[in-house]
Design a protein around this motif. Structure first.
Motif, PDB file in Angstrom:
ATOM      1  N   LEU A  94       5.239  -0.348   7.992  1.00  0.00           N
ATOM      2  CA  LEU A  94       4.131   0.548   8.298  1.00  0.00           C
ATOM      3  C   LEU A  94       3.017   0.354   7.276  1.00  0.00           C
ATOM      4  CD1 LEU A  94       6.035   3.846   9.195  1.00  0.00           C
ATOM      5  CD2 LEU A  94       4.981   2.213  10.761  1.00  0.00           C
ATOM      6  N   LEU A  95       1.781   0.430   7.724  1.00  0.00           N
ATOM      7  CA  LEU A  95       0.632   0.311   6.837  1.00  0.00           C
ATOM      8  C   LEU A  95       0.325   1.694   6.268  1.00  0.00           C
ATOM      9  CD1 LEU A  95      -1.574  -2.037   9.050  1.00  0.00           C
ATOM     10  CD2 LEU A  95       0.048  -2.662   7.243  1.00  0.00           C
ATOM     11  N   LEU A  96       0.993   2.009   5.155  1.00  0.00           N
ATOM     12  CA  LEU A  96       0.887   3.339   4.563  1.00  0.00           C
ATOM     13  C   LEU A  96      -0.226   3.363   3.519  1.00  0.00           C
ATOM     14  CD1 LEU A  96       4.706   4.005   4.067  1.00  0.00           C
ATOM     15  CD2 LEU A  96       3.259   4.694   5.981  1.00  0.00           C
ATOM     16  N   PRO A  97      -0.985   4.443   3.447  1.00  0.00           N
ATOM     17  CA  PRO A  97      -2.058   4.537   2.440  1.00  0.00           C
ATOM     18  C   PRO A  97      -1.489   4.420   1.035  1.00  0.00           C
ATOM     19  CG  PRO A  97      -2.220   6.307   4.067  1.00  0.00           C
ATOM     20  CD  PRO A  97      -0.902   5.643   4.296  1.00  0.00           C
ATOM     21  N   GLN A  98      -2.084   3.539   0.223  1.00  0.00           N
ATOM     22  CA  GLN A  98      -1.594   3.310  -1.130  1.00  0.00           C
ATOM     23  C   GLN A  98      -2.266   4.214  -2.159  1.00  0.00           C
ATOM     24  OE1 GLN A  98       1.031   1.136  -1.699  1.00  0.00           O
ATOM     25  NE2 GLN A  98       1.021   1.103   0.542  1.00  0.00           N
ATOM     26  N   ASP A  99      -3.378   4.825  -1.779  1.00  0.00           N
ATOM     27  CA  ASP A  99      -4.117   5.637  -2.743  1.00  0.00           C
ATOM     28  C   ASP A  99      -3.621   7.074  -2.815  1.00  0.00           C
ATOM     29  OD1 ASP A  99      -4.996   5.913  -0.121  1.00  0.00           O
ATOM     30  OD2 ASP A  99      -6.991   6.601  -0.725  1.00  0.00           O
ATOM     31  N   LEU A 100      -2.709   7.465  -1.926  1.00  0.00           N
ATOM     32  CA  LEU A 100      -2.165   8.824  -1.937  1.00  0.00           C
ATOM     33  C   LEU A 100      -0.903   8.823  -2.797  1.00  0.00           C
ATOM     34  CD1 LEU A 100      -2.678   9.776   1.819  1.00  0.00           C
ATOM     35  CD2 LEU A 100      -4.276   9.929  -0.088  1.00  0.00           C
ATOM     36  N   THR A 101      -1.079   8.907  -4.097  1.00  0.00           N
ATOM     37  CA  THR A 101       0.027   8.688  -5.034  1.00  0.00           C
ATOM     38  C   THR A 101       1.084   9.785  -4.988  1.00  0.00           C
ATOM     39  OG1 THR A 101      -1.287   9.750  -6.776  1.00  0.00           O
ATOM     40  CG2 THR A 101      -1.399   7.354  -6.608  1.00  0.00           C
ATOM     41  N   ASN A 102       0.729  10.967  -4.512  1.00  0.00           N
ATOM     42  CA  ASN A 102       1.682  12.080  -4.514  1.00  0.00           C
ATOM     43  C   ASN A 102       2.241  12.385  -3.125  1.00  0.00           C
ATOM     44  OD1 ASN A 102       1.382  12.645  -7.342  1.00  0.00           O
ATOM     45  ND2 ASN A 102      -0.614  13.515  -6.861  1.00  0.00           N
ATOM     46  N   THR A 103       1.970  11.521  -2.156  1.00  0.00           N
ATOM     47  CA  THR A 103       2.451  11.722  -0.790  1.00  0.00           C
ATOM     48  C   THR A 103       3.660  10.830  -0.529  1.00  0.00           C
ATOM     49  OG1 THR A 103       0.270  12.359   0.046  1.00  0.00           O
ATOM     50  CG2 THR A 103       1.837  11.521   1.655  1.00  0.00           C
ATOM     51  N   LYS A 104       4.666  11.410   0.131  1.00  0.00           N
ATOM     52  CA  LYS A 104       5.886  10.668   0.445  1.00  0.00           C
ATOM     53  C   LYS A 104       6.019  10.563   1.966  1.00  0.00           C
ATOM     54  CE  LYS A 104       8.185  12.200  -3.778  1.00  0.00           C
ATOM     55  NZ  LYS A 104       7.863  10.933  -4.455  1.00  0.00           N
TER      56      LYS A 104
END
Length: 306
Positions: free
Chosen positions: A190-200
């Motif tokens: 999946l192409l997951l956002p890399q800038d959301l450091t606190n999201t799982k």
């Protein structure tokens, strides 16, 4: 010279050991290990993992503390919050530290004023769909049976509300299936956002699959039914039956009957008296037939007064 050096070394060691036997007050660091974190809270990726303290202890003990840091468990059962700020009062935090120190070591000062602020945030969770980024090139005379299947077709995301509010879907990696003539399956990231450091994210990959069958063709001739015809007239269409090219599995085509189709023309659509033509509409077809193409798109007609 050698004897002098030996005596000097021994004297230095005796002085060093003598000094280590004395008690001192000095700064050191403790590692922090958080326990009993409430289920509704998460630590930010970068949070405080050490604290500076001032302790009173023997020299040997201080040397050991500076060489091998002591781990302190911080119990968050007593965590407080004001708005989005989470904290432990120093009185609570200090007591927890003192309970984990040996009698030979006393805590003099904790390296912050009156409050230990914690990099915690409230956990929010929502479900978002997965959109596949695949292309399927089928071999000649083959077709997909239903739509592509994505497993799972949605994922859960958890994190601060400010981060996850911007996510409405996630995409899979791009992939091309070429010249496909049988069922297929492929695991894709999946192409997951890399800038959301606190999201799982509950998943980092999905499986894209599809079922393929070889189709056959059959022509069915179906009568035309005219809807909304005025009572005072009768109608005759040319042609009165229209051929339909059907594509489906061989087994499904064997079961296809004329009564499975409904081919209609709506008289309410007749607007031009100089052009007696009605458009055709395939109102019903069997579920197993994935393609049904009319050989005629419209019919001409003659009206007769009753």
């Amino acid at each position: 010279m050698k004897i002098f050096s030996l005596f000097l070394l021994c004297a230095t060691m005796a002085w060093f050991i003598s000094n280590l036997s004395d008690s001192y007050t000095a700064n050191t660091y403790f590692n922090l290990e958080y326990i009993n974190v409430p289920d509704s809270l998460f630590f930010a990726e970068k949070h405080q993992t050490e604290v500076q303290v001032k302790v009173h202890a023997g020299g040997f003990q201080l040397l050991r503390l500076n060489t091998f840091r002591k781990n302190i468990k911080v119990d968050l059962k007593s965590v407080e919050h004001k708005g989005d700020k989470f904290f432990l009062r120093q009185s609570v935090f200090r007591k927890q530290i003192e309970q984990q120190l040996p009698n030979s070591l006393s805590l003099t000062e904790v390296g912050f004023s009156d409050t230990l602020y914690l990099d915690l945030y409230k956990l929010h969770t929502k479900k978002v769909p997965v959109i596949s980024s695949v292309k399927v090139d089928l071999a000649q005379n083959y077709v997909l049976d239903k739509a592509l299947k994505i497993t799972p077709d949605s994922i859960k995301i958890s994190g601060p509300k400010t981060e996850i509010d911007s996510i409405n879907y996630v995409k899979s990696e791009e992939y091309d299936f070429s010249n496909i003539s049988s069922n297929f399956k492929q695991k894709l990231g999946l192409l997951l956002p890399q800038d959301l450091t606190n999201t799982k994210f509950s998943n980092e990959s999905v499986v894209v699959s599809g079922e393929v069958f070889r189709f056959s063709e059959k022509i069915i001739t179906v009568p035309v039914t005219v809807l909304n015809l005025p009572e005072e007239v009768s109608i005759r269409t040319f042609p009165n039956k229209v051929s339909i090219l059907c594509k489906a599995k061989v087994t499904d085509l064997k079961e296809v009957k004329v009564s499975d189709f409904s081919l209609t023309a709506d008289f309410n659509d007749y607007v031009d008296e100089n052009s007696p033509i009605l458009k055709l509409k395939l109102s019903k077809k069997p579920e197993g037939v994935y393609s049904a193409k009319l050989k005629e798109e419209a019919v001409e007609f003659i009206l007769n007064r009753k």
